[in-house]
Enzyme design. Structure first.
Site, PDB file in Angstrom:
ATOM      1  N   ASP A 269       0.839  -1.198   0.000  1.00 15.03           N
ATOM      2  CA  ASP A 269       0.000   0.000   0.000  1.00 15.03           C
ATOM      3  C   ASP A 269       0.870   1.243   0.000  1.00 15.03           C
ATOM      4  OD1 ASP A 269      -1.921   1.894   0.317  1.00 15.03           O
ATOM      5  OD2 ASP A 269      -2.504   1.314   2.343  1.00 15.03           O
TER       6      ASP A 269
ATOM      7  N   ASP B 163     -10.043  -7.585  -4.866  1.00 15.00           N
ATOM      8  CA  ASP B 163     -11.338  -7.187  -4.330  1.00 15.00           C
ATOM      9  C   ASP B 163     -11.254  -6.203  -3.182  1.00 15.00           C
ATOM     10  OD1 ASP B 163     -12.119  -9.205  -1.618  1.00 15.00           O
ATOM     11  OD2 ASP B 163     -10.277  -9.410  -2.747  1.00 15.00           O
TER      12      ASP B 163
END
Length: 388
Positions: free
Chosen positions: A112, A278
């Site tokens: 991230d 997802d």
């Protein structure tokens, strides 16, 4: 301006911690390395409207009016791993994760660039929070840092907290003998439910980050260099408007089927939370005018007010969607826009959905068909076609 400077500084510090530990990686110079995602077979059934709602929430956007709180809770509660609706994994894009070793434990984490913390599920969590996750055991190999605690909160309302240990970490052959590892003692239920990953590795790099995600195949993250074997042609660069701390730029048109609108300029944020498929920013969220024109070319498509998005029969052949980037045309194959089947139906939910407030958001549906360069020198962002 303080937002991006804060995060970029945190990323650079973490880069230095890694590169000083290992001067040469797979023949590349210090700081230049690649990560290939691992395939993960998950039994979890995602409810597409909930994933759309979660994406909108993460970016502080209001949900569609027809998507009520009751339907969101119902969708999320009934369509998890213990749900009654059977969906085969092939009906969703296969899930891919990033494998690391912390101490003696192998874990799967999300990479991230939108956060600076490196935290993982640990044996210090309550037993019910550990279920179906791979766990880091700091008591076996780690050295606890006294009076050091941490807490992370994300834009979608999720979070985690815990203690800090020093331990050895191995990421794609990049070894650190004494890395600060945040061992979770509490995580929000969304992370517990997300069985594919066991934590978040937040970091960025001094120069540029590059991502080459794939549709139903492992993608790559190259850090510090551009691999010319992974793209076709010379990348086209656009300047970044970083005033709000986002990778935001302006595109100069789009086309779909017989529609060619080369004069429709729109701003978009490029999704840089590298979680596939997802979580994070999965969808392409574009202005209402663009989405309506695209789905006007899709037979039997309709805007499903109950589920808050565009849907269509699953046997429909979808046209490609193209974003104009100066002279470069970034093509998103129609098959990538067939995001997921609504469980128990023959209807599929689109990976291209409308967003009411600008800027638009280009997430995984867009990224996994592109070769994208996030270059902090400028800053600027580059686009090229992936080499198959």
């Amino acid at each position: 301006m303080m937002g991006p400077f804060f995060y970029f500084t945190a990323y650079v510090s973490l880069l230095f911690a890694f590169t000083q530990a290992l001067p040469t990686i797979n023949g590349a110079t210090a700081g230049l390395f690649s990560i290939e995602q691992k395939q993960y077979r998950s039994n979890r059934v995602n409810w597409p409207p909930y994933e759309l709602w979660r994406t909108l929430r993460k970016h502080h956007r209001p949900p569609p009016r027809g998507m009520t709180a009751v339907s969101r809770i119902k969708a999320y509660g009934e369509h998890t791993i213990n749900g009654t609706v059977e969906v085969t994994p092939s009906e969703y894009d296969t899930e891919f994760v990033n494998e690391i070793t912390v101490g003696n434990d192998t874990l799967y984490v999300d990479i991230d660039t939108g956060s600076s913390d490196f935290w993982v599920f640990s044996s210090q969590l309550p037993e019910q929070s550990q279920r179906n996750h791979r766990i880091y055991h700091p008591e076996e190999t780690g050295t606890k840092l006294p009076k050091h605690t941490w807490e992370s909160k994300y834009g979608d309302g999720t979070g985690a907290a815990g203690n800090v240990f020093l331990d050895k970490v191995n990421l794609a052959g990049l070894k650190v003998s004494s890395q600060a590892v945040e061992a979770a003692t509490w995580v929000s239920y969304e992370f517990v439910d997300q069985q594919t990953t066991d934590g978040v590795m937040g970091f960025g790099f001094d120069n540029f980050n590059l991502t080459c995600l794939k549709h139903q195949a492992p993608g790559f993250y190259d850090f510090g260099f551009i691999d010319g074997t992974k793209h076709v042609g010379k990348p086209t660069y656009l300047p970044i408007d970083s005033l709000r701390g986002w990778w935001e730029t302006t595109f100069n048109g789009f086309s779909a089927g017989d529609i060619d609108n080369s004069t429709y300029r729109f701003k978009a944020v490029i999704g840089i939370n590298f979680e596939l498929p997802d979580t994070g920013t999965t969808f392409m969220l574009l202005p209402k005018q663009i989405t309506e024109q695209y789905y006007s070319t899709v037979p039997a498509s309709m805007y499903d007010r109950n589920n808050g998005g565009w849907a269509f029969p699953c046997n429909t052949t979808l046209p490609n969607f193209t974003i104009h980037i100066n002279d470069h045309k970034a093509i998103v194959p129609g098959e990538h826009i067939r995001w997921a089947q609504l469980p128990g139906t023959n209807t599929c939910f689109g990976g291209l959905q409308p967003v009411n407030n600008p800027p638009a958001i280009l997430g995984g549906t867009f990224l996994k068909s592109q070769f994208v360069i996030f270059d902090y020198d400028g800053p600027k962002i580059g686009f090229a076609a992936q080499r198959n």
